[in-house]
Design a protein around this motif. Structure first.
Motif, PDB file in Angstrom:
ATOM      1  N   LEU A 179       0.792  -1.282   0.155  1.00  0.00           N
ATOM      2  CA  LEU A 179      -0.041  -0.017   0.018  1.00  0.00           C
ATOM      3  C   LEU A 179       0.877   1.293   0.059  1.00  0.00           C
ATOM      4  N   GLY A 180       2.214   1.089   0.240  1.00  0.00           N
ATOM      5  CA  GLY A 180       2.926   2.147   0.012  1.00  0.00           C
ATOM      6  C   GLY A 180       3.214   2.912   1.480  1.00  0.00           C
ATOM      7  N   ILE A 181       2.681   2.526   2.391  1.00  0.00           N
ATOM      8  CA  ILE A 181       2.912   3.073   3.937  1.00  0.00           C
ATOM      9  C   ILE A 181       3.429   2.265   4.805  1.00  0.00           C
ATOM     10  N   SER A 182       3.850   2.723   6.057  1.00  0.00           N
ATOM     11  CA  SER A 182       4.638   2.159   6.860  1.00  0.00           C
ATOM     12  C   SER A 182       4.075   1.094   7.781  1.00  0.00           C
ATOM     13  N   PRO A 183       4.595   0.128   8.158  1.00  0.00           N
ATOM     14  CA  PRO A 183       4.069  -0.799   8.938  1.00  0.00           C
ATOM     15  C   PRO A 183       3.335  -0.437  10.063  1.00  0.00           C
ATOM     16  N   ARG A 184       4.236   0.562  10.742  1.00  0.00           N
ATOM     17  CA  ARG A 184       3.424   1.413  11.935  1.00  0.00           C
ATOM     18  C   ARG A 184       1.950   1.932  11.560  1.00  0.00           C
ATOM     19  N   THR A 185       1.888   2.478  10.461  1.00  0.00           N
ATOM     20  CA  THR A 185       0.355   2.929  10.123  1.00  0.00           C
ATOM     21  C   THR A 185      -0.345   1.860   9.918  1.00  0.00           C
ATOM     22  N   ILE A 186      -0.028   0.595   9.338  1.00  0.00           N
ATOM     23  CA  ILE A 186      -0.618  -0.470   9.157  1.00  0.00           C
ATOM     24  C   ILE A 186      -1.288  -0.812  10.453  1.00  0.00           C
ATOM     25  N   GLU A 187      -0.425  -0.813  11.307  1.00  0.00           N
ATOM     26  CA  GLU A 187      -0.907  -1.249  12.658  1.00  0.00           C
ATOM     27  C   GLU A 187      -2.090  -0.251  13.297  1.00  0.00           C
ATOM     28  N   VAL A 188      -2.153   0.758  12.937  1.00  0.00           N
ATOM     29  CA  VAL A 188      -2.704   1.969  13.570  1.00  0.00           C
ATOM     30  C   VAL A 188      -4.174   1.569  12.697  1.00  0.00           C
ATOM     31  N   HIS A 189      -4.139   1.339  11.546  1.00  0.00           N
ATOM     32  CA  HIS A 189      -5.438   1.004  10.743  1.00  0.00           C
ATOM     33  C   HIS A 189      -6.034  -0.118  11.333  1.00  0.00           C
ATOM     34  N   ARG A 190      -5.366  -1.077  11.609  1.00  0.00           N
ATOM     35  CA  ARG A 190      -5.697  -2.685  11.837  1.00  0.00           C
ATOM     36  C   ARG A 190      -6.132  -2.430  13.292  1.00  0.00           C
ATOM     37  N   ALA A 191      -5.763  -1.574  14.187  1.00  0.00           N
ATOM     38  CA  ALA A 191      -6.301  -1.363  15.683  1.00  0.00           C
ATOM     39  C   ALA A 191      -7.904  -0.647  15.373  1.00  0.00           C
ATOM     40  N   ARG A 192      -8.027   0.084  14.248  1.00  0.00           N
ATOM     41  CA  ARG A 192      -9.083   1.119  14.010  1.00  0.00           C
ATOM     42  C   ARG A 192     -10.220  -0.001  13.640  1.00  0.00           C
ATOM     43  N   VAL A 193      -9.595  -0.878  12.812  1.00  0.00           N
ATOM     44  CA  VAL A 193     -10.454  -2.077  12.104  1.00  0.00           C
ATOM     45  C   VAL A 193     -11.083  -2.608  12.875  1.00  0.00           C
ATOM     46  N   MET A 194     -10.151  -3.605  14.020  1.00  0.00           N
ATOM     47  CA  MET A 194     -10.734  -4.258  15.057  1.00  0.00           C
ATOM     48  C   MET A 194     -11.840  -3.621  16.074  1.00  0.00           C
ATOM     49  N   GLU A 195     -11.434  -2.366  16.301  1.00  0.00           N
ATOM     50  CA  GLU A 195     -12.344  -1.649  17.177  1.00  0.00           C
ATOM     51  C   GLU A 195     -13.695  -1.414  16.582  1.00  0.00           C
ATOM     52  N   LYS A 196     -13.809  -1.015  15.371  1.00  0.00           N
ATOM     53  CA  LYS A 196     -15.218  -0.881  14.461  1.00  0.00           C
ATOM     54  C   LYS A 196     -15.933  -1.861  14.236  1.00  0.00           C
ATOM     55  N   LEU A 197     -14.918  -2.941  14.141  1.00  0.00           N
ATOM     56  CA  LEU A 197     -15.911  -4.481  14.020  1.00  0.00           C
ATOM     57  C   LEU A 197     -16.013  -5.244  15.031  1.00  0.00           C
ATOM     58  N   GLY A 198     -15.574  -4.896  16.454  1.00  0.00           N
ATOM     59  CA  GLY A 198     -15.642  -5.479  17.348  1.00  0.00           C
ATOM     60  C   GLY A 198     -14.896  -6.762  17.530  1.00  0.00           C
ATOM     61  N   ALA A 199     -13.880  -6.806  16.668  1.00  0.00           N
ATOM     62  CA  ALA A 199     -13.094  -8.009  16.656  1.00  0.00           C
ATOM     63  C   ALA A 199     -12.163  -8.335  17.805  1.00  0.00           C
ATOM     64  N   ARG A 200     -11.892  -9.501  18.250  1.00  0.00           N
ATOM     65  CA  ARG A 200     -11.051  -9.617  19.430  1.00  0.00           C
ATOM     66  C   ARG A 200      -9.657  -9.853  18.742  1.00  0.00           C
ATOM     67  N   ASN A 201      -9.594 -10.623  17.699  1.00  0.00           N
ATOM     68  CA  ASN A 201      -8.483 -11.459  17.326  1.00  0.00           C
ATOM     69  C   ASN A 201      -8.384 -11.451  15.985  1.00  0.00           C
ATOM     70  N   THR A 202      -7.130 -11.963  15.363  1.00  0.00           N
ATOM     71  CA  THR A 202      -6.835 -12.280  14.009  1.00  0.00           C
ATOM     72  C   THR A 202      -8.061 -13.162  13.357  1.00  0.00           C
ATOM     73  N   ALA A 203      -8.535 -14.082  14.076  1.00  0.00           N
ATOM     74  CA  ALA A 203      -9.556 -15.304  13.664  1.00  0.00           C
ATOM     75  C   ALA A 203     -10.906 -14.391  13.235  1.00  0.00           C
TER      76      ALA A 203
END
Length: 212
Positions: A179-203
């Motif tokens: 995506l042309g962005i840093s791994p740290r930015t990916i982590e931030v996006h991932r945390a937001r995704v998990m929060e919005k979807l109510g996901a507890r883990n990768t599964a």
């Protein structure tokens, strides 16, 4: 080693939890856990023993390590799912493995649990899966129903891209490179995704993608 122990309980006495792990201590610990919850339990320490046991009695729940001895159990899980018993399958893994979790969910695992096992989460997930199976069976006699993912519409286009890449098994570094962005930015996006979807883990994230 194959063992079967019955524990009387009015709520779950007819429900069998099958545990498959090369480590006898894991089999014993999970056996005790689920017997205290009122389930019957059966344990096998090899895939061959597991396959032989289900010819005698089909379990209501399967908890199986992703690797038993030197054997990858994904083909065994796929084979069991093709039997269409309706029994939910939970897979154990020795370490965080996003690619393995994705593969497990694709062959039909209800959840992927990383050791050391969060026993409260595992028991809760098993109960929820059994309740869901009863509900779906009563409403649609085993057919699949549409799944509405709460919170999915709140994701930004970038968050949806990150969700797709992560659940495809890519690491933060690999997703960032694509995506042309840093791994740290990916982590931030991932945390937001998990929060919005109510996901507890990768599964949870994998399940959301596969059912949406």
């Amino acid at each position: 080693m194959t063992s079967t122990i019955y524990y009387p309980n009015a709520l779950n006495r007819d429900l069998m939890v099958k545990i498959v792990d090369a480590d006898p201590a894991t089999c014993e610990a999970l056996g005790v856990l689920f017997r205290l919850e009122g389930f019957q339990t059966s344990a096998s320490t090899s895939v061959a023993e597991f396959l032989a046991s289900i010819e005698r009695k089909l379990p209501d729940v399967v908890i199986i390590n992703m690797t038993v001895g030197e054997e990858d159990t994904l083909p065994t899980v796929a084979r069991f799912k093709n039997m269409r018993t309706g029994a939910p399958i939970f897979m154990l893994t020795e370490s965080q493995n996003i690619g393995g979790a994705v593969d497990a969910m694709k062959v039909g695992a209800a959840d992927v649990i990383t050791k050391p096992i969060d026993t409260e989460h595992l028991v809760r997930s098993v109960r929820q899966a059994l309740q869901r199976n009863v509900h779906i069976g009563a409403v649609q006699s085993g057919s699949h129903r549409p799944v509405e993912v709460r919170g999915f519409s709140q994701l930004t286009p970038r968050e949806r891209e990150v969700l797709q890449l992560i659940t495809n098994g890519q690491s933060n570094k690999e997703a960032g490179r694509e995506l042309g962005i840093s791994p740290r930015t990916i982590e931030v996006h991932r945390a937001r995704v998990m929060e919005k979807l109510g996901a507890r883990n990768t599964a949870d994230l994998v399940r959301i993608v596969l059912t949406s």
